[in-house]
Write a protein that holds these residues in place. Structure first.
Motif, PDB file in Angstrom:
ATOM      1  N   LEU A 187       0.789  -1.357   0.141  1.00 27.95           N
ATOM      2  CA  LEU A 187      -0.001  -0.077  -0.158  1.00 27.95           C
ATOM      3  C   LEU A 187       0.949   1.137   0.029  1.00 27.95           C
ATOM      4  CD1 LEU A 187      -2.966  -0.960   2.363  1.00 27.95           C
ATOM      5  CD2 LEU A 187      -2.748  -0.924  -0.098  1.00 27.95           C
ATOM      6  N   ASP A 188       2.022   1.106   0.435  1.00 29.79           N
ATOM      7  CA  ASP A 188       2.849   2.217   0.530  1.00 29.79           C
ATOM      8  C   ASP A 188       3.260   2.748  -0.815  1.00 29.79           C
ATOM      9  OD1 ASP A 188       2.566   3.095   3.229  1.00 29.79           O
ATOM     10  OD2 ASP A 188       4.503   1.975   3.841  1.00 29.79           O
ATOM     11  N   HIS A 189       4.019   1.522  -1.509  1.00 26.47           N
ATOM     12  CA  HIS A 189       4.240   1.586  -2.897  1.00 26.47           C
ATOM     13  C   HIS A 189       2.965   2.088  -3.822  1.00 26.47           C
ATOM     14  CE1 HIS A 189       6.665   1.090  -6.503  1.00 26.47           C
ATOM     15  NE2 HIS A 189       5.803  -0.021  -6.854  1.00 26.47           N
ATOM     16  N   ASN A 190       1.730   1.395  -3.566  1.00 27.51           N
ATOM     17  CA  ASN A 190       0.582   1.715  -4.220  1.00 27.51           C
ATOM     18  C   ASN A 190       0.750   1.612  -5.689  1.00 27.51           C
ATOM     19  OD1 ASN A 190      -2.052   2.355  -4.111  1.00 27.51           O
ATOM     20  ND2 ASN A 190      -1.702   4.531  -4.296  1.00 27.51           N
ATOM     21  N   PRO A 191       1.075   0.422  -6.358  1.00 29.59           N
ATOM     22  CA  PRO A 191       1.094   0.103  -7.671  1.00 29.59           C
ATOM     23  C   PRO A 191      -0.273   0.246  -8.426  1.00 29.59           C
ATOM     24  CG  PRO A 191       1.256  -1.914  -6.697  1.00 29.59           C
ATOM     25  CD  PRO A 191       1.318  -0.785  -5.545  1.00 29.59           C
ATOM     26  N   VAL A 192      -0.268   0.604  -9.656  1.00 28.23           N
ATOM     27  CA  VAL A 192      -1.401   0.411 -10.475  1.00 28.23           C
ATOM     28  C   VAL A 192      -1.014  -0.004 -12.043  1.00 28.23           C
ATOM     29  CG1 VAL A 192      -1.000   2.846 -11.403  1.00 28.23           C
ATOM     30  CG2 VAL A 192      -3.131   1.892 -11.602  1.00 28.23           C
ATOM     31  N   VAL A 193      -1.818  -0.819 -12.489  1.00 28.54           N
ATOM     32  CA  VAL A 193      -1.588  -1.371 -14.033  1.00 28.54           C
ATOM     33  C   VAL A 193      -2.133  -0.508 -14.917  1.00 28.54           C
ATOM     34  CG1 VAL A 193      -1.917  -3.428 -15.579  1.00 28.54           C
ATOM     35  CG2 VAL A 193      -1.384  -3.840 -13.086  1.00 28.54           C
ATOM     36  N   GLY A 194      -1.437   0.231 -15.919  1.00 29.08           N
ATOM     37  CA  GLY A 194      -1.874   0.970 -16.866  1.00 29.08           C
ATOM     38  C   GLY A 194      -2.136   2.401 -16.198  1.00 29.08           C
ATOM     39  N   ALA A 195      -2.977   3.500 -16.677  1.00 28.50           N
ATOM     40  CA  ALA A 195      -3.316   4.668 -16.172  1.00 28.50           C
ATOM     41  C   ALA A 195      -4.464   4.867 -15.083  1.00 28.50           C
ATOM     42  CB  ALA A 195      -3.667   5.449 -17.404  1.00 28.50           C
ATOM     43  N   ALA A 196      -4.017   5.361 -13.816  1.00 26.41           N
ATOM     44  CA  ALA A 196      -5.032   5.464 -12.841  1.00 26.41           C
ATOM     45  C   ALA A 196      -6.190   6.018 -13.368  1.00 26.41           C
ATOM     46  CB  ALA A 196      -4.311   6.150 -11.866  1.00 26.41           C
ATOM     47  N   ARG A 197      -7.431   5.750 -12.894  1.00 21.61           N
ATOM     48  CA  ARG A 197      -8.526   6.107 -13.067  1.00 21.61           C
ATOM     49  C   ARG A 197      -8.728   7.760 -12.789  1.00 21.61           C
ATOM     50  NH1 ARG A 197     -12.385   2.446 -15.238  1.00 21.61           N
ATOM     51  NH2 ARG A 197     -11.671   0.274 -15.393  1.00 21.61           N
ATOM     52  N   ALA A 198      -9.646   8.378 -13.459  1.00 19.91           N
ATOM     53  CA  ALA A 198      -9.821   9.789 -12.962  1.00 19.91           C
ATOM     54  C   ALA A 198     -11.215  10.175 -13.356  1.00 19.91           C
ATOM     55  CB  ALA A 198      -8.955  10.773 -13.565  1.00 19.91           C
ATOM     56  N   GLY A 199     -11.805  11.189 -13.019  1.00 23.94           N
ATOM     57  CA  GLY A 199     -13.214  11.580 -13.263  1.00 23.94           C
ATOM     58  C   GLY A 199     -14.191  10.705 -13.024  1.00 23.94           C
ATOM     59  N   ALA A 200     -15.224  10.405 -13.690  1.00 21.62           N
ATOM     60  CA  ALA A 200     -16.296   9.455 -13.549  1.00 21.62           C
ATOM     61  C   ALA A 200     -15.977   8.032 -13.711  1.00 21.62           C
ATOM     62  CB  ALA A 200     -17.345   9.801 -14.743  1.00 21.62           C
ATOM     63  N   LYS A 201     -14.745   7.744 -14.238  1.00 17.85           N
ATOM     64  CA  LYS A 201     -14.229   6.237 -14.400  1.00 17.85           C
ATOM     65  C   LYS A 201     -13.647   5.900 -12.860  1.00 17.85           C
ATOM     66  CE  LYS A 201     -12.510   6.390 -18.980  1.00 17.85           C
ATOM     67  NZ  LYS A 201     -11.346   6.330 -19.913  1.00 17.85           N
ATOM     68  N   ARG A 202     -13.610   6.892 -12.017  1.00 24.12           N
ATOM     69  CA  ARG A 202     -12.918   6.395 -10.701  1.00 24.12           C
ATOM     70  C   ARG A 202     -14.098   5.652  -9.818  1.00 24.12           C
ATOM     71  NH1 ARG A 202     -14.648  11.798  -9.949  1.00 24.12           N
ATOM     72  NH2 ARG A 202     -15.736  12.495  -8.146  1.00 24.12           N
ATOM     73  N   PHE A 203     -15.387   5.767 -10.192  1.00 30.56           N
ATOM     74  CA  PHE A 203     -16.504   5.201  -9.512  1.00 30.56           C
ATOM     75  C   PHE A 203     -16.271   3.749  -9.873  1.00 30.56           C
ATOM     76  CE2 PHE A 203     -18.088   9.509  -9.761  1.00 30.56           C
ATOM     77  CZ  PHE A 203     -18.138   9.934  -8.469  1.00 30.56           C
ATOM     78  N   TRP A 204     -16.601   2.785  -8.963  1.00 29.72           N
ATOM     79  CA  TRP A 204     -16.614   1.386  -9.175  1.00 29.72           C
ATOM     80  C   TRP A 204     -17.985   0.897  -9.791  1.00 29.72           C
ATOM     81  CZ3 TRP A 204     -12.722  -2.299  -7.719  1.00 29.72           C
ATOM     82  CH2 TRP A 204     -11.764  -1.930  -7.052  1.00 29.72           C
TER      83      TRP A 204
END
Length: 279
Positions: free
Chosen positions: A15-32
């Motif tokens: 969690l400290d490193h907090n990796p992500v595959v691809g570009a992080a979601r933003a805007g409306a895409k951040r909602f699950w």
């Protein structure tokens, strides 16, 4: 270091490193979405955050971990049992370590080193430091005193930059944004009793601002420049200069469009000035 190695090292480091595959979601895409939650349920219990990272591109490790908590998902331990999440607690020794780390303004690496020493997540250390009063809340300004309120109240019609200089000359330091917000909360009257800007004059004269600018450019109407703000234009015109313009340029004014109550009040001021001069 790859994602799998970090998962083996523990959820705290992941969690400290907090990796992500691809570009992080933003805007409306951040909602699950329902589809994402279905994938989360399918992969989380088997492989934890690491398995979900590959299945949910664009979702960070922390967002997956937090959503799993909302959904009540758990990862079985080595014994096959599902354990509750770690409830981090503090002690006098841990608080002493945090206080030493925050004697000066720590960097991100300093906080990370402190977290490793305490055996706690970095986010928990930051939160604990704030609770201990070691971190000054950002953007928190001191309460306004009576002298400040009187000063901006008496000069509310002036530009925020001018008000800031006035406050600074008296030993007070406020940003222009803070001054504007405070004036709005006080409901202060920001109209100048002696001046109008070009927009205001255009409104009472029944013309547009370009016409007023043309009068100024031709030298018919005397005006001065002032600080440009987001709400006012930069032309600043005294009421006596407006009266002089009207008297000298009657032919250029359509009296049918002039705001009559303002016009009468303006001329009444001139008559009053003449009486005072005669006395």
């Amino acid at each position: 270091m790859n994602i799998a190695t970090r998962e083996v090292s523990g959820i705290r480091e992941l969690l400290d490193h907090n990796p992500v595959v691809g570009a992080a979601r933003a805007g409306a895409k951040r909602f699950w979405t329902g589809r994402e939650e279905k994938l989360l349920r399918a992969h989380y219990s088997a492989g934890g955050v690491t398995a979900c990272l590959a299945a949910l591109p664009g979702r960070t490790a922390s967002s997956i971990y937090q959503r799993a908590a909302v959904l009540g998902l758990r990862v079985p331990g080595a014994n096959g049992k599902v354990n509750e999440r770690q409830a981090w607690s503090s002690s006098d020794a841990i608080d002493a370590i945090i206080r030493r780390a925050y004697q000066k303004t720590p960097t991100k690496n300093d906080v990370q080193a402190c977290a490793a020493t305490c055996g706690r997540p970095r986010w928990w250390v930051s939160k604990r430091a704030a609770k201990l009063g070691l971190v000054t809340p950002r953007f928190k300004q001191a309460p306004w005193c009576a002298a400040e309120l009187d000063l901006i109240g008496d000069n509310a019609h002036k530009a925020p930059a001018t008000l800031r200089r006035l406050l600074k000359s008296k030993g007070f330091d406020r940003t222009e944004t803070a001054i504007i917000v405070k004036l709005k909360r006080l409901g202060a009257d920001r109209t100048d009793p002696h001046h109008l800007n070009a927009n205001q004059l255009a409104g009472v004269m029944g013309v547009d601002r370009k016409t007023v600018a043309a009068w100024i450019a031709k030298g018919w109407l005397k005006a001065t420049r002032r600080e440009v703000t987001t709400t006012d234009d930069f032309w600043w015109i005294h009421r006596r200069d407006i009266r002089r313009f009207i008297v000298d340029n009657v032919a250029a004014i359509d009296l049918r469009k002039v705001e009559k109550f303002w016009f009468v009040d303006l001329l009444a001021e001139r008559a009053g000035e003449k009486r005072e001069a005669a006395e």
